[in-house]
Design a protein around this motif. Structure first.
Motif, PDB file in Angstrom:
ATOM      1  N   GLY A 211       0.771  -1.172  -0.008  1.00 28.02           N
ATOM      2  CA  GLY A 211       0.013  -0.187   0.054  1.00 28.02           C
ATOM      3  C   GLY A 211       0.820   1.012  -0.057  1.00 28.02           C
ATOM      4  O   GLY A 211       1.837   1.410  -0.951  1.00 28.02           O
ATOM      5  N   PRO A 212       0.571   2.220   0.905  1.00 18.70           N
ATOM      6  CA  PRO A 212       1.283   3.384   0.996  1.00 18.70           C
ATOM      7  C   PRO A 212       2.702   3.171   1.619  1.00 18.70           C
ATOM      8  O   PRO A 212       3.594   4.044   1.432  1.00 18.70           O
ATOM      9  N   GLN A 213       2.947   2.075   2.341  1.00 18.73           N
ATOM     10  CA  GLN A 213       4.311   1.783   2.990  1.00 18.73           C
ATOM     11  C   GLN A 213       5.264   1.305   1.771  1.00 18.73           C
ATOM     12  O   GLN A 213       5.167   0.460   1.267  1.00 18.73           O
ATOM     13  N   GLN A 214       6.422   2.412   1.674  1.00 24.17           N
ATOM     14  CA  GLN A 214       7.460   2.003   0.728  1.00 24.17           C
ATOM     15  C   GLN A 214       8.129   0.742   1.002  1.00 24.17           C
ATOM     16  O   GLN A 214       8.421   0.298   2.329  1.00 24.17           O
ATOM     17  N   ALA A 215       8.921   0.426   0.035  1.00 19.51           N
ATOM     18  CA  ALA A 215       9.731  -0.954   0.250  1.00 19.51           C
ATOM     19  C   ALA A 215      10.738  -0.572   1.084  1.00 19.51           C
ATOM     20  O   ALA A 215      11.160   0.705   0.983  1.00 19.51           O
ATOM     21  N   GLU A 216      11.709  -1.362   1.942  1.00 17.29           N
ATOM     22  CA  GLU A 216      12.555  -1.041   2.743  1.00 17.29           C
ATOM     23  C   GLU A 216      13.555  -2.192   2.584  1.00 17.29           C
ATOM     24  O   GLU A 216      13.387  -3.243   2.116  1.00 17.29           O
TER      25      GLU A 216
END
Length: 133
Positions: free
Chosen positions: A103-108
């Protein structure tokens, strides 16, 4: 909200201090004169990590050593590369893991170091910071 500090209870204070100073890049600083041995390790002028000697009698309901993991966020490619250089210079083993975008959480990108049995340190950054130019 931000991390205030994490306390790690360990039987090997010096090894933990060396890791956080030599690899993670924290500095040893002032600590109140508690009756239990330990260190306070600083980042940006704040005591971020408190190390406490586990050889003292453990209070009921508390085990030692204890902590699952703490995580440090690195916000730039320079910070990430400096961490990798320190890890390699000290022959510190680590594992990488990727967290996919949700969703809105970016890859890390996560980097885990097992500091001691039961104690894991995580460093996390955006994947773009981990790419070499």
């Amino acid at each position: 909200m931000q991390l205030d500090h994490a306390t790690i209870v360990t039987a090997d204070l010096d090894a933990a201090r060396r890791f956080f100073v030599d690899v993670a890049g924290l500095t040893q600083g002032a600590r109140p004169p508690f009756s239990i041995d330990g260190y306070w390790l600083y980042a940006n002028g704040r005591p971020l990590i408190h190390l406490i000697d586990a050889t003292v009698a453990v209070q009921a309901g508390r085990v030692a050593p204890r902590i699952d993991h703490i995580a440090f966020r690195l916000e730039s490619a320079d910070e990430w590369q400096a961490l990798l250089q320190r890890l390699h210079a000290t022959d510190t083993r680590y594992q990488l893991a990727e967290v996919p975008q949700t969703g809105p959480q970016q890859a890390e990108l996560q980097l885990f170091v097992a500091l001691a049995p039961g104690v894991v340190i995580e460093f996390v950054t955006a994947p773009r910071h981990a790419r070499r130019s």
